[in-house]
Design an enzyme around this catalytic site. Structure first.
Site, PDB file in Angstrom:
ATOM      1  N   ASP A  13       0.265  -6.504   6.310  1.00 43.12           N
ATOM      2  CA  ASP A  13       1.623  -6.923   5.929  1.00 43.12           C
ATOM      3  C   ASP A  13       1.704  -8.390   5.494  1.00 43.12           C
ATOM      4  O   ASP A  13       2.728  -9.044   5.668  1.00 43.12           O
ATOM      5  CB  ASP A  13       2.617  -6.655   7.079  1.00 43.12           C
ATOM      6  CG  ASP A  13       2.587  -5.212   7.531  1.00 43.12           C
ATOM      7  OD1 ASP A  13       2.355  -4.344   6.676  1.00 43.12           O
ATOM      8  OD2 ASP A  13       2.779  -4.959   8.731  1.00 43.12           O
ATOM      9  N   LYS A  16       0.439  -8.216   0.424  1.00 45.25           N
ATOM     10  CA  LYS A  16      -0.551  -7.780  -0.585  1.00 45.25           C
ATOM     11  C   LYS A  16       0.139  -7.115  -1.777  1.00 45.25           C
ATOM     12  O   LYS A  16      -0.209  -7.377  -2.924  1.00 45.25           O
ATOM     13  CB  LYS A  16      -1.547  -6.782   0.040  1.00 45.25           C
ATOM     14  CG  LYS A  16      -2.388  -7.376   1.147  1.00 45.25           C
ATOM     15  CD  LYS A  16      -3.236  -6.323   1.822  1.00 45.25           C
ATOM     16  CE  LYS A  16      -2.424  -5.307   2.605  1.00 45.25           C
ATOM     17  NZ  LYS A  16      -1.736  -5.831   3.788  1.00 45.25           N
ATOM     18  N   ASN A  38      -0.668   5.045   5.829  1.00 38.71           N
ATOM     19  CA  ASN A  38      -0.347   4.093   6.902  1.00 38.71           C
ATOM     20  C   ASN A  38       0.011   2.738   6.301  1.00 38.71           C
ATOM     21  O   ASN A  38       0.710   1.936   6.918  1.00 38.71           O
ATOM     22  CB  ASN A  38      -1.513   3.958   7.904  1.00 38.71           C
ATOM     23  CG  ASN A  38      -2.865   3.761   7.238  1.00 38.71           C
ATOM     24  OD1 ASN A  38      -3.005   3.836   6.024  1.00 38.71           O
ATOM     25  ND2 ASN A  38      -3.883   3.506   8.053  1.00 38.71           N
ATOM     26  N   GLY A  40       1.978   0.150   3.880  1.00 37.66           N
ATOM     27  CA  GLY A  40       3.319   0.045   3.314  1.00 37.66           C
ATOM     28  C   GLY A  40       3.387  -1.256   2.548  1.00 37.66           C
ATOM     29  O   GLY A  40       3.368  -2.332   3.152  1.00 37.66           O
ATOM     30  N   HIS A  41       3.390  -1.181   1.230  1.00 34.38           N
ATOM     31  CA  HIS A  41       3.336  -2.378   0.390  1.00 34.38           C
ATOM     32  C   HIS A  41       4.665  -2.528  -0.349  1.00 34.38           C
ATOM     33  O   HIS A  41       5.049  -1.659  -1.136  1.00 34.38           O
ATOM     34  CB  HIS A  41       2.167  -2.278  -0.602  1.00 34.38           C
ATOM     35  CG  HIS A  41       0.830  -2.236   0.083  1.00 34.38           C
ATOM     36  ND1 HIS A  41      -0.363  -2.094  -0.576  1.00 34.38           N
ATOM     37  CD2 HIS A  41       0.515  -2.346   1.400  1.00 34.38           C
ATOM     38  CE1 HIS A  41      -1.362  -2.109   0.301  1.00 34.38           C
ATOM     39  NE2 HIS A  41      -0.851  -2.245   1.506  1.00 34.38           N
ATOM     40  N   ARG A 142     -17.962  15.061   8.201  1.00 32.14           N
ATOM     41  CA  ARG A 142     -18.250  16.012   7.117  1.00 32.14           C
ATOM     42  C   ARG A 142     -17.411  17.277   7.228  1.00 32.14           C
ATOM     43  O   ARG A 142     -17.849  18.372   6.929  1.00 32.14           O
ATOM     44  CB  ARG A 142     -19.748  16.303   7.046  1.00 32.14           C
ATOM     45  CG  ARG A 142     -20.517  15.041   6.634  1.00 32.14           C
ATOM     46  CD  ARG A 142     -21.930  15.039   7.042  1.00 32.14           C
ATOM     47  NE  ARG A 142     -22.082  14.948   8.473  1.00 32.14           N
ATOM     48  CZ  ARG A 142     -23.260  14.822   9.088  1.00 32.14           C
ATOM     49  NH1 ARG A 142     -24.356  14.785   8.389  1.00 32.14           N
ATOM     50  NH2 ARG A 142     -23.320  14.728  10.396  1.00 32.14           N
ATOM     51  N   GLN A 223      -4.016  -2.806   4.732  1.00 29.32           N
ATOM     52  CA  GLN A 223      -4.181  -3.388   6.067  1.00 29.32           C
ATOM     53  C   GLN A 223      -4.713  -4.823   6.013  1.00 29.32           C
ATOM     54  O   GLN A 223      -4.564  -5.482   4.993  1.00 29.32           O
ATOM     55  CB  GLN A 223      -5.096  -2.504   6.928  1.00 29.32           C
ATOM     56  CG  GLN A 223      -4.406  -1.272   7.461  1.00 29.32           C
ATOM     57  CD  GLN A 223      -4.779  -0.016   6.721  1.00 29.32           C
ATOM     58  OE1 GLN A 223      -5.928   0.229   6.460  1.00 29.32           O
ATOM     59  NE2 GLN A 223      -3.795   0.786   6.391  1.00 29.32           N
TER      60      GLN A 223
END
Ligand code: GDP
Ligand code: IMO
Ligand code: MG
Length: 427
Positions: A13, A16, A38, A40-41, A142, A223
């Protein structure tokens, strides 16, 4: 031209999205390379305020390609909702593509995220509960399903027939939760595959061709480095692989590390953190609350709405992230939030068990005992939100930025004084 990576240098946060929106002016492609929704920009522009979770922050430029790279986990419903919301607000998504190698987030990932958090009890990580940790765990085990499988009904059936019984065994036998029904899940995901098929491409070859043509590619991290699986405050970290560190950008987009020319680290003028885990400079008093509520964009999570924990700038942690990312230039955001403080503290070292610690420790147990050693700076008590030239900032604000630059050990090339694209000082 070559690739530029934008990473978060703290606990996420940092702004970015806002910095990518600014720097994208010079790029031909903007690509997300890690994590999932996950993230949030936030971008604020003439159309309003947008919180993007999967779509890259370059989407507001119709002439730039926006790519979701192979390193991302994609919740199809979240992506379709985001596309629909952007379109309904007048933002075209015709220039958006998703990697055929990106992982697909499934309903059992969401369930397991919640169930695992419950089991952790007092040791809960306070995740965003978007299923991202379990989805990356499946990628590594995998057991993942990729976009290329999602858009091919036969491949999807074969994959789901193998994976779902394993997930249902976990749900039923370990967590005593009801299992997921195969046909219903399969039909819903075939439908997602049909709707997303027009967006799916080999995005890494698109990036490589652009680089061959000499175009600039902006790689958008998610992140922050202190939440990284390797570098961060483990286990209070996020689970993305590839890492959100700058080095993860090459892997998460499908290019070689030699094609990354610059790493821009985004730092707030103070610290925030959402979720559990140690944070040495956290302010649990009224000052923390003032930072949280000050200015045009209060500190509440863009993904979960949770209040962010706030504290003074931690130069030990921030310099560490310069080093582990090879940051070549920094952007300092939210300087305006400090406009009204008579005095501002900066943590330059930690005090640990009577000694002095100047490096970022490996364990959360040590970090939790580390006490910040503060250096006091005089506040400027003037509005900076309209300033566009460094020399026009109040003297005290210039001194503050220059001191942080010295502590980080890399040039601060952009200072942000507000959430909007033009509220920036480029040095
Ligand atoms: P990201 O996850 O790193 O993209 O950051 P977020 O969008 O989650 O949080 C950053 C918040 O700060 C958003 O609300 C932005 O609109 C806001 N923001 C970004 N730069 C500035 C700035 O310089 N000043 C102020 N006041 N807000 C900013
Ligand atoms: P952006 O890209 C801030 C935090 C969560 C939690 C931990 C693990 O907007 O900077 P997860 O759901 O990833 O398993 O949660 O990581 N977290 C973030 N904090 N900004 C983010 O993204 C985050 N993404 C995850 O709060 O502490
Ligand atoms: Mg965010």
């Amino acid at each position: 031209m070559s690739a530029i990576v934008v990473i978060g240098g703290q606990w996420g946060d940092e702004g970015k999205g806002r910095m990518v929106d600014l720097l994208a002016q010079d790029a031909a492609i903007v690509a997300r390379y890690s994590a999932g929704d996950n993230a949030g920009h936030t971008i604020v522009n003439h159309l309003g305020k947008f919180a993007l979770h999967l779509v890259p922050a370059g989407i507001f430029y119709p002439d730039k390609l926006c790519l979701i790279g192979n390193g991302v986990v994609v919740n199809p419903q979240v992506l379709l909702d985001e596309i629909q919301q952007l379109e309904s607000r007048g933002v075209s998504t015709k220039h958006l593509y998703v990697s055929d190698r990106a992982q697909v987030l499934m309903p059992y990932h969401l369930l397991l995220d919640g169930l695992e958090e419950q089991v952790r009890g007092a040791g809960a990580l306070e995740t965003t509960r978007r299923g991202v940790g379990p989805a990356f765990a499946d990628k590594v085990a995998r057991l993942g399903i990729r976009m290329a499988d999602l858009i091919d009904a036969e491949a999807l059936r074969a994959r789901l027939e193998f994976v779902l019984p394993l997930k249902n065994a976990l749900l039923e036998r370990l967590y005593e939760a009801p299992p997921l029904e195969f046909e219903e899940l399969y039909r819903a995901y075939v439908d997602y595959g049909c709707r997303l098929k027009p967006y799916v491409r080999d995005t890494s070859s698109i990036v490589r061709q652009a680089l061959d043509r000499g175009e600039q590619v902006l790689l958008e991290g998610a992140q922050g480095s202190l939440l990284d699986l390797d570098a961060g405050t483990y286990p209070y970290v996020t689970s993305s692989t590839p890492s959100s560190l700058a080095a993860g950008a090459a892997v998460g987009i499908g290019i070689g590390p030699t094609q990354i020319e610059r790493v821009v680290g985004v730092y707030k003028a103070y610290m925030t953190r959402v979720g559990a885990g140690p944070m040495p400079t956290e302010l649990l008093d009224e000052t923390g609350d003032i930072i949280r509520r000050e200015g045009p964009a209060p500190e509440f999570g863009a993904t979960t709405g949770r209040p962010r924990r706030c504290g003074w700038f931690d130069a030990v942690a921030s310099r560490y992230s310069v080093l582990v990312n090879g940051v070549t230039a920094a952007a300092l955001t939210r300087l305006d939030v400090l406009d009204n403080f008579p005095a501002i503290q900066v943590c330059t070292a930690y005090e640990l068990d009577g000694g002095r610690l100047e490096s970022f420790p490996a364990t959360t147990a040590v970090l939790a005992r580390a006490k910040p050693v503060f250096e006091e700076h005089r506040g400027w008590r003037k509005d900076t939100s309209d300033v566009r030239r460094f020399g026009d900032l109040p003297k005290e604000a210039q001194a503050y930025v220059e001191r942080i630059e010295g502590l980080l050990g890399c040039p601060i090339e952009v200072v942000s004084v507000g959430p909007e694209r033009d509220q920036a000082i480029r040095r």
